[in-house]
Scaffold this motif. Structure first.
Motif, mmCIF file in Angstrom:
data_model
loop_
_atom_site.group_PDB
_atom_site.id
_atom_site.type_symbol
_atom_site.label_atom_id
_atom_site.label_comp_id
_atom_site.label_asym_id
_atom_site.label_seq_id
_atom_site.Cartn_x
_atom_site.Cartn_y
_atom_site.Cartn_z
ATOM 1 N N VAL A 1 -12.471 0.812 3.166
ATOM 2 C CA VAL A 1 -12.705 -0.239 2.173
ATOM 3 C C VAL A 1 -12.934 -1.523 2.960
ATOM 4 N N VAL A 2 -14.033 -2.216 2.670
ATOM 5 C CA VAL A 2 -14.362 -3.460 3.353
ATOM 6 C C VAL A 2 -14.529 -4.555 2.297
ATOM 7 N N ALA A 3 -13.845 -5.680 2.482
ATOM 8 C CA ALA A 3 -13.918 -6.785 1.520
ATOM 9 C C ALA A 3 -15.189 -7.594 1.736
ATOM 10 N N LEU A 4 -15.962 -7.779 0.678
ATOM 11 C CA LEU A 4 -17.157 -8.622 0.731
ATOM 12 C C LEU A 4 -16.810 -10.089 0.524
ATOM 13 N N ASP A 5 -15.704 -10.331 -0.154
ATOM 14 C CA ASP A 5 -15.153 -11.681 -0.267
ATOM 15 C C ASP A 5 -13.657 -11.553 -0.475
ATOM 16 N N ASP A 6 -12.932 -12.659 -0.524
ATOM 17 C CA ASP A 6 -11.481 -12.592 -0.729
ATOM 18 C C ASP A 6 -11.199 -11.806 -2.007
ATOM 19 N N SER A 7 -10.361 -10.805 -1.900
ATOM 20 C CA SER A 7 -10.102 -9.887 -3.008
ATOM 21 C C SER A 7 -8.610 -9.622 -3.112
ATOM 22 N N LYS A 8 -8.225 -9.034 -4.237
ATOM 23 C CA LYS A 8 -6.856 -8.546 -4.404
ATOM 24 C C LYS A 8 -6.933 -7.118 -4.899
ATOM 25 N N ILE A 9 -6.158 -6.244 -4.246
ATOM 26 C CA ILE A 9 -6.102 -4.835 -4.611
ATOM 27 C C ILE A 9 -4.866 -4.626 -5.469
ATOM 28 N N ASP A 10 -5.065 -4.049 -6.651
ATOM 29 C CA ASP A 10 -3.970 -3.821 -7.587
ATOM 30 C C ASP A 10 -3.380 -2.418 -7.444
ATOM 31 N N VAL A 11 -4.218 -1.423 -7.132
ATOM 32 C CA VAL A 11 -3.773 -0.039 -6.968
ATOM 33 C C VAL A 11 -4.425 0.514 -5.710
ATOM 34 N N LEU A 12 -3.631 1.165 -4.865
ATOM 35 C CA LEU A 12 -4.153 1.825 -3.667
ATOM 36 C C LEU A 12 -3.304 3.069 -3.449
ATOM 37 N N GLU A 13 -3.923 4.235 -3.506
ATOM 38 C CA GLU A 13 -3.185 5.480 -3.305
ATOM 39 C C GLU A 13 -3.856 6.298 -2.230
ATOM 40 N N PRO A 14 -3.128 6.930 -1.346
ATOM 41 C CA PRO A 14 -1.695 6.726 -1.204
ATOM 42 C C PRO A 14 -1.404 5.338 -0.653
ATOM 43 N N PRO A 15 -0.236 4.759 -0.985
ATOM 44 C CA PRO A 15 0.063 3.413 -0.495
ATOM 45 C C PRO A 15 0.183 3.396 1.029
ATOM 46 N N MET A 16 -0.425 2.409 1.642
ATOM 47 C CA MET A 16 -0.360 2.259 3.095
ATOM 48 C C MET A 16 1.000 1.670 3.462
ATOM 49 N N MET A 17 1.536 2.037 4.617
ATOM 50 C CA MET A 17 2.872 1.575 5.017
ATOM 51 C C MET A 17 2.975 0.053 5.060
ATOM 52 N N GLU A 18 1.886 -0.641 5.399
ATOM 53 C CA GLU A 18 1.934 -2.096 5.497
ATOM 54 C C GLU A 18 2.202 -2.749 4.144
ATOM 55 N N PHE A 19 1.958 -2.002 3.064
ATOM 56 C CA PHE A 19 2.101 -2.563 1.728
ATOM 57 C C PHE A 19 3.403 -2.160 1.044
ATOM 58 N N ILE A 20 4.307 -1.511 1.768
ATOM 59 C CA ILE A 20 5.581 -1.079 1.205
ATOM 60 C C ILE A 20 6.592 -2.217 1.341
ATOM 61 N N SER A 21 7.388 -2.431 0.307
ATOM 62 C CA SER A 21 8.379 -3.506 0.333
ATOM 63 C C SER A 21 9.390 -3.276 1.449
ATOM 64 N N THR A 22 10.048 -4.347 1.876
ATOM 65 C CA THR A 22 10.983 -4.253 2.997
ATOM 66 C C THR A 22 12.161 -3.326 2.693
ATOM 67 N N ASP A 23 12.520 -3.191 1.415
ATOM 68 C CA ASP A 23 13.606 -2.263 1.088
ATOM 69 C C ASP A 23 13.087 -0.835 0.865
ATOM 70 N N ARG A 24 11.786 -0.629 1.072
ATOM 71 C CA ARG A 24 11.130 0.674 0.998
ATOM 72 C C ARG A 24 11.251 1.352 -0.363
ATOM 73 N N THR A 25 11.433 0.572 -1.424
ATOM 74 C CA THR A 25 11.564 1.171 -2.748
ATOM 75 C C THR A 25 10.264 1.138 -3.536
ATOM 76 N N SER A 26 9.322 0.284 -3.152
ATOM 77 C CA SER A 26 8.080 0.196 -3.920
ATOM 78 C C SER A 26 6.982 -0.430 -3.074
#
Length: 87
Positions: free
Chosen positions: A30-55
């Motif tokens: 996935v390459v951003a053509l401009d500043d974007s926000k991703i609402d759903v990404l499956e499977p979730p990438m580790m960089e996007f997991i909360s620090t408490d690893r719950t979500s």
């Protein structure tokens, strides 16, 4: 025409996404053509997991020209536009 990713995947097609619909398939990058926000990404990438690893932490800010590579099966934008490269 197909080309290879940094991980050796060969991409067979690409799609420019500018909507907030869910897009599913075997996506290799996935390459951003401009500043974007991703609402759903499956499977979730580790960089996007909360620090408490719950979500996963969404929406994720995705700056112009940034790229995510890996096997992605579902994506939904909140804002912006991206190119999906299918394997």
């Amino acid at each position: 025409m197909s080309f290879k990713s940094n991980f050796g995947y060969t991409f067979s097609s690409a799609e420019i996404v500018t909507d907030t619909n869910v897009h599913e398939g075997r996506i290799g990058a996935v390459v951003a053509l401009d500043d974007s926000k991703i609402d759903v990404l499956e499977p979730p990438m580790m960089e996007f997991i909360s620090t408490d690893r719950t979500s996963a932490v969404f929406p994720v800010a995705f700056k112009k020209n940034c790229e995510i590579e890996g096997i992605i099966t579902k994506i939904q934008l909140k804002t912006g536009q991206v190119i999906l490269y299918y394997i």
